[in-house]
Design a protein around this motif. Structure first.
Motif, mmCIF file in Angstrom:
data_model
loop_
_atom_site.group_PDB
_atom_site.id
_atom_site.type_symbol
_atom_site.label_atom_id
_atom_site.label_comp_id
_atom_site.label_asym_id
_atom_site.label_seq_id
_atom_site.Cartn_x
_atom_site.Cartn_y
_atom_site.Cartn_z
ATOM 1 N N GLY A 315 0.245 -1.105 -0.005
ATOM 2 C CA GLY A 315 0.004 0.232 -0.094
ATOM 3 C C GLY A 315 1.070 1.087 -0.363
ATOM 4 O O GLY A 315 0.154 2.118 -0.214
ATOM 5 N N ASP A 316 2.275 1.232 -0.257
ATOM 6 C CA ASP A 316 3.067 2.110 -0.206
ATOM 7 C C ASP A 316 3.501 2.575 -1.656
ATOM 8 O O ASP A 316 4.192 2.528 -2.080
ATOM 9 N N ASN A 317 2.208 3.690 -1.772
ATOM 10 C CA ASN A 317 2.272 3.988 -3.649
ATOM 11 C C ASN A 317 3.165 4.970 -3.123
ATOM 12 O O ASN A 317 3.170 5.221 -4.942
ATOM 13 N N GLU A 318 3.114 5.688 -2.760
ATOM 14 C CA GLU A 318 3.963 7.468 -2.822
ATOM 15 C C GLU A 318 5.724 6.937 -2.446
ATOM 16 O O GLU A 318 6.121 7.406 -3.793
ATOM 17 N N ARG A 319 5.669 6.427 -1.768
ATOM 18 C CA ARG A 319 7.389 5.925 -2.288
ATOM 19 C C ARG A 319 7.700 4.642 -3.253
ATOM 20 O O ARG A 319 8.342 5.014 -4.122
ATOM 21 N N ALA A 320 6.869 3.912 -4.131
ATOM 22 C CA ALA A 320 7.011 2.938 -5.355
ATOM 23 C C ALA A 320 6.791 4.372 -6.001
ATOM 24 O O ALA A 320 7.918 3.854 -7.143
ATOM 25 N N GLU A 321 6.438 4.869 -6.272
ATOM 26 C CA GLU A 321 6.110 6.479 -7.564
ATOM 27 C C GLU A 321 7.770 6.706 -7.869
ATOM 28 O O GLU A 321 7.839 6.678 -8.995
ATOM 29 N N LYS A 322 8.260 6.918 -6.468
ATOM 30 C CA LYS A 322 9.172 7.559 -6.498
ATOM 31 C C LYS A 322 10.323 6.633 -6.797
ATOM 32 O O LYS A 322 11.443 6.783 -7.597
ATOM 33 N N LEU A 323 10.678 5.420 -6.266
ATOM 34 C CA LEU A 323 11.241 4.368 -7.097
ATOM 35 C C LEU A 323 11.129 4.613 -8.555
ATOM 36 O O LEU A 323 11.879 3.784 -9.479
ATOM 37 N N GLN A 324 10.113 4.493 -8.795
ATOM 38 C CA GLN A 324 9.897 4.003 -10.696
ATOM 39 C C GLN A 324 10.879 4.475 -11.163
ATOM 40 O O GLN A 324 10.970 4.745 -12.831
ATOM 41 N N GLU A 325 10.703 6.025 -10.883
ATOM 42 C CA GLU A 325 10.911 7.123 -11.607
ATOM 43 C C GLU A 325 12.148 6.835 -12.518
ATOM 44 O O GLU A 325 12.536 7.016 -12.667
ATOM 45 N N SER A 326 13.286 6.426 -10.660
ATOM 46 C CA SER A 326 14.018 5.837 -10.740
ATOM 47 C C SER A 326 14.741 5.071 -11.478
ATOM 48 O O SER A 326 15.090 4.789 -12.479
ATOM 49 N N ILE A 327 13.566 3.504 -11.158
ATOM 50 C CA ILE A 327 13.758 2.365 -11.548
ATOM 51 C C ILE A 327 13.850 2.739 -13.589
ATOM 52 O O ILE A 327 14.309 2.327 -14.548
ATOM 53 N N PHE A 328 13.065 3.533 -14.050
ATOM 54 C CA PHE A 328 13.036 3.660 -15.833
ATOM 55 C C PHE A 328 13.869 5.098 -15.821
ATOM 56 O O PHE A 328 14.369 5.025 -17.184
ATOM 57 N N LYS A 329 14.375 5.385 -15.209
ATOM 58 C CA LYS A 329 15.806 5.968 -15.616
ATOM 59 C C LYS A 329 16.787 5.570 -15.973
ATOM 60 O O LYS A 329 17.867 6.011 -17.014
ATOM 61 N N MET A 330 17.137 4.311 -15.160
ATOM 62 C CA MET A 330 17.999 3.130 -15.463
ATOM 63 C C MET A 330 17.860 2.501 -16.058
ATOM 64 O O MET A 330 18.670 2.222 -17.479
ATOM 65 N N TRP A 331 16.586 2.690 -17.146
ATOM 66 C CA TRP A 331 15.626 1.983 -18.018
ATOM 67 C C TRP A 331 16.568 2.688 -19.476
ATOM 68 O O TRP A 331 17.075 1.884 -20.329
ATOM 69 N N THR A 332 16.247 4.082 -19.295
ATOM 70 C CA THR A 332 16.168 4.146 -21.049
ATOM 71 C C THR A 332 17.784 5.178 -20.329
ATOM 72 O O THR A 332 18.047 5.932 -21.543
ATOM 73 N N LEU A 333 18.145 4.520 -19.544
ATOM 74 C CA LEU A 333 20.199 5.312 -20.358
ATOM 75 C C LEU A 333 21.545 4.835 -20.738
ATOM 76 O O LEU A 333 21.611 6.055 -21.271
ATOM 77 N N HIS A 334 20.285 3.592 -21.638
ATOM 78 C CA HIS A 334 21.339 3.357 -22.537
ATOM 79 C C HIS A 334 20.450 3.094 -23.682
ATOM 80 O O HIS A 334 20.213 1.467 -24.092
#
Length: 466
Positions: A315-334
């Motif tokens: 149920g911790d959507n707020e923290r999940a959305e923060k981490l998701q931004e980082s995950i997508f940044k890592m995915w699109t890095l290369h």
């Protein structure tokens, strides 16, 4: 009357673009669902053509390989639950015939218990629940019985390796993941056979590790099965620890075991306090000493992405959305994710891509919990990355280096069990899969819920069922 006609016209003008947008989205999802099925089948056909009866395929050299001295049909067993969700009738028939004619666990060879449990025991149990053929359950029980000797240690912490025929064990140094990441499988086996031994032995090992946790509330990276002494006190959520935490929460959801919930609460509090950190490059989860909480590393990788699914289920959507931004940044890095980066400087540490699913899994969970279209778009981007960089004329492969996109001549079974399953679920009809009915194991095999639940904005409300 004239005013009413004008009002009706205005309403229609507003509604038309919305209806058109919904129609376009439905059309797009249908097209992408078919593309995901096509990708799955292209990979499956490579296995059929070059590795039939073996564990996995090497599509570039057009051959196959086994994990051990003899095959255990990793790919067919791992792929079956995805075939069920995709309703691939012919492929299911082929895989089923191969499994029941060739799969035999009476082999004089040593295997890694945890990997065999999540892929094969989990895959067979899920196949039984989705398909209904009792032969899947019989195979799962036979294999589960052959794995049980690993739990005969002085502490109850399971050994890593076991001989499938003789029961001889080895590997008296292990990690939390290989202690706990079988509970869903053994618990489901206990439920379906009526024998509590599978669940009880696995849970004992988990409790023994948890009881030795550090002052941060978190577990270390390596432990002795014989003495229970920590041999590596570094703590993180990466490979070697990851699914230990995942199965505490999912185990509670699946079985309603309050002990697991309490261990999860302690663990997630420790991760949030000592491992998570806001940086100029985003919110990340790093590494620390299990007793002092002192930062020991700023590494984050593909396997770590699983954590977002846990945050969503908790149920911790707020923290999940923060981490998701980082995950997508890592995915699109290369253009496609590396195995690991140093988030302090956003440099690649391990450059390969194993066609892992965890980032796609994370995105799927966050999208389902929030309904935010941007996460759906991120899921599309990830699928397109795999299509662009991992696709071959005759199948799919991994990448040696995401920076150069150099191909790696192998394809692990989790491409079928997880990566393609999560890609497909972004676009599949809603009835295809429901979190109310299933818990996905670490290999994305759906296991039917033991307890009634209601999905409420990213949180499960537990009510005990029969």
């Amino acid at each position: 009357m004239k005013k009413n006609r004008i009002l009706i016209c205005l309403i229609l003008l507003i509604a038309m673009p919305i209806a058109s947008a919904n129609d376009n989205l439905k059309k797009e999802k249908k097209e992408y669902a078919e593309r995901a099925k096509t990708a799955f089948m292209k990979g499956w056909n490579a296995y059929k053509n070059y590795a039939w009866g073996l564990d996995a395929v090497n599509p570039i050299s057009k051959k196959g390989h086994n994990w051990y001295s003899e095959p255990l049909l990793m790919t067919p067993v791992d792929a079956y639950s995805t075939m069920c969700l995709m309703n691939l009738k012919e492929a299911k028939k082929e895989a089923k015939e191969l499994i029941f004619s060739k799969l035999n666990f009476d082999k004089d060879m040593e295997v890694q218990q945890f990997e065999i449990a999540i892929r094969l025991v989990g895959g067979l149990l899920s196949a039984y629940q989705l398909d209904g053929d009792k032969r899947f359950l019989d195979l799962a029980k036979d294999l589960g019985d052959r794995l049980m000797p690993v739990f005969d240690s002085p502490t109850g912490i399971p050994y890593r390796m076991v001989n499938l025929r003789t029961g001889k064990i080895s590997g008296n140094t292990t990690n939390p993941c290989e202690v706990g990441c079988m509970l869903l499988e053994y618990g489901t086996l206990s439920k379906l056979t009526g024998n509590p031994e599978y669940y009880d032995k696995c849970k004992k090992g988990i409790v023994e590790v948890f009881n030795r946790r550090g002052k941060t509330g978190l577990v270390g990276a390596r432990i002795s099965c014989d003495t229970g002494e920590w041999l590596d006190k570094n703590t993180h959520i990466s490979g070697g620890i990851d699914a230990f935490y995942e199965y505490l929460l999912k185990g509670y959801i699946l079985f309603g075991d309050e002990d697991l919930l309490e261990m999860w609460k302690t663990s997630v509090a420790g991760v949030n306090k000592y491992l998570g950190e806001d940086t100029p490059n985003g919110y990340w989860i790093g590494m620390a000493d299990m007793n002092t909480g002192k930062r020991t590393g700023t590494m984050f990788g593909a396997l770590d992405c699983f954590w977002n699914g846990c945050l969503i289920l908790d149920g911790d959507n707020e923290r999940a959305e923060k981490l998701q931004e980082s995950i997508f940044k890592m995915w699109t890095l290369h253009g496609i994710e590396p195995e690991r980066i140093d988030y302090s400087n956003m440099k690649v540490v391990s450059p390969y891509y194993m066609a892992r699913p965890e980032a796609i899994e994370s995105t799927y969970y966050v999208w389902k919990a929030t309904g935010n279209d941007k996460y759906y778009q991120q899921g599309k981007t990830m699928f397109e990355s795999i299509e662009k960089y991992c696709q071959l004329d005759n199948g799919y492969c991994q990448l040696k280096d995401v920076r150069t996109k150099e191909k790696w001549d192998t394809l692990e079974s989790f491409f079928f069990a997880e990566t393609m399953k999560y890609c497909y679920l972004f676009f599949a009809p809603e009835k295809t899969f429901s979190f109310d009915k299933y818990v996905l194991n670490s290999e994305a095999h759906p296991l039917k819920n033991t307890w009634d639940k209601n999905w409420k904005g990213g949180r499960y409300k537990m009510t005990k069922g029969k």
